[in-house]
Design an enzyme around this catalytic site. Structure first.
Site, PDB file in Angstrom:
ATOM      1  N   LEU A 166       6.790   8.118  20.029  1.00 15.62           N
ATOM      2  CA  LEU A 166       6.038   6.958  20.480  1.00 15.62           C
ATOM      3  C   LEU A 166       4.694   6.955  19.763  1.00 15.62           C
ATOM      4  CD1 LEU A 166       6.514   6.768  24.376  1.00 15.62           C
ATOM      5  CD2 LEU A 166       7.144   5.013  22.720  1.00 15.62           C
ATOM      6  N   ASP A 167       4.266   5.795  19.272  1.00 16.62           N
ATOM      7  CA  ASP A 167       2.954   5.686  18.640  1.00 16.62           C
ATOM      8  C   ASP A 167       1.855   6.064  19.629  1.00 16.62           C
ATOM      9  OD1 ASP A 167       4.077   4.757  16.297  1.00 16.62           O
ATOM     10  OD2 ASP A 167       3.812   2.643  16.813  1.00 16.62           O
ATOM     11  N   PRO A 168       0.706   6.541  19.123  1.00 21.60           N
ATOM     12  CA  PRO A 168      -0.417   6.853  20.034  1.00 21.60           C
ATOM     13  C   PRO A 168      -0.812   5.679  20.922  1.00 21.60           C
ATOM     14  CG  PRO A 168      -0.836   7.790  17.876  1.00 21.60           C
ATOM     15  CD  PRO A 168       0.405   6.953  17.740  1.00 21.60           C
ATOM     16  N   MET A 169      -0.724   4.449  20.386  1.00 28.24           N
ATOM     17  CA  MET A 169      -1.080   3.284  21.173  1.00 28.24           C
ATOM     18  C   MET A 169      -0.118   3.035  22.329  1.00 28.24           C
ATOM     19  SD  MET A 169      -1.264  -0.737  20.017  1.00 28.24           S
ATOM     20  CE  MET A 169       0.374  -1.133  20.652  1.00 28.24           C
ATOM     21  N   ALA A 170       1.126   3.466  22.160  1.00 30.47           N
ATOM     22  CA  ALA A 170       2.178   3.166  23.129  1.00 30.47           C
ATOM     23  C   ALA A 170       2.131   4.115  24.321  1.00 30.47           C
ATOM     24  CB  ALA A 170       3.542   3.252  22.457  1.00 30.47           C
TER      25      ALA A 170
END
Length: 295
Positions: free
Chosen positions: A39-43
């Site tokens: 998962l992306d850091p933003m997610a």
């Protein structure tokens, strides 16, 4: 030895999937920890984390379908196709105002089903041995090949209009390897106003829901989903008597107790996952055996 199983973790925003693995290693007292799907850091949302012997199951979890809830901002494109990047283009207010619900629905329909998608350049895909995002950050022009994915649901739940932008709350069911950032980018491009992702939350991976997940700060006491339960839910259960379980663990081919295709989770009479088996003719053989647990 640490208990073996799968941790369902609700990843918070601003940390990487690797950070969650590091936390799990400390919390569970073992180095043998991995995850099934970055998962992306933003997610935020569901991350499946394998502990001890259950890390062998991660290969069977990575390819499961995913469900995401997201917010797409129309009217602005960014360098990363999400809110972590810099705005690279802003549409004229009149062009954004001309984006009707009907036009959105038409383009969403064209991005639903079996589609060809070019992943975001700022992604973890490797290009000649290096991550694409590392090459982009080094100033390289990265062109990734299109890939075939399946978007089985792409529903718009709400629309909010602001100065020069439109925010869409959406829910997406998709195959593994689908980039929701790319969906946001492509929807904006098709509408002629640009688009990017401002929020992303993974709510399900296969049969597993974020509703059952532990917070990232509660991993020490979080319950583990047992290997037999996890493998059985994903692949289907195949009950085997103890003598067959022993032969499977020793790498022998044995008679298949029932007809099946593909893979099954072989589970012994004590409810222990023996391994993952594949049927070959009238016989079956383990393609992955779990470590034997000794008292």
């Amino acid at each position: 030895m640490a208990e073996s199983g799968i941790l369902l973790v609700d990843k918070p925003q601003g940390v990487t999937s690797h950070d969650i693995v590091a936390r799990a290693r400390r919390a569970r007292g073992t180095r043998k920890v991995g995850h099934a799907g970055t998962l992306d850091p933003m997610a935020t949302g569901l991350l499946l984390v394998g502990v001890e012997g259950a890390t062998r199951l991660l290969t069977y979890l990575v390819g499961l379908g995913k469900t995401y809830e997201a917010t797409i901002r129309l009217g602005q494109a960014t360098t990363t196709d999400d809110a972590d990047g810099d705005v690279s283009r802003s549409a004229a207010a009149a062009d954004v105002a001309a984006v009707t619900l009907e036009r959105i629905a038409d383009e969403v329909a064209r991005l639903t089903g079996a589609i060809s998608q070019v992943p975001s350049a700022v992604s973890a895909i490797k290009v000649d041995g290096r991550r694409a995002y590392d090459r982009v950050r080094a100033g390289e022009d990265v062109q990734l090949a299109a890939r075939d994915v399946v978007v089985s649901r792409f529903d718009v739940l709400a629309r909010r209009d602001a100065a020069g932008v439109i925010d869409l709350d959406v829910i997406v069911d998709c195959s593994s390897g689908t980039y929701i950032r790319a969906l946001a980018r492509d929807l904006g491009d098709r509408l002629g106003v640009g688009g990017h992702l401002t929020r992303l939350r993974r709510t399900a991976v296969g049969p597993f829901s974020v509703d059952d997940a532990a917070g990232a700060d509660a991993l020490e006491d979080a319950g583990l989903a047992g290997p037999a339960d996890v493998a059985g839910r994903v692949l289907g259960r195949l009950a085997v008597p103890q003598e067959i379980a022993r032969d499977l663990r020793h790498g022998k081919r044995v008679a298949a107790p029932e007809a099946f295709s593909g893979l099954r989770a072989a589970i012994d009479e004590e409810g222990v996952l023996v391994g993952i088996v594949e049927r070959r003719g009238r016989e079956m053989k383990s393609v992955m055996n779990m470590p034997e647990v000794t008292a």
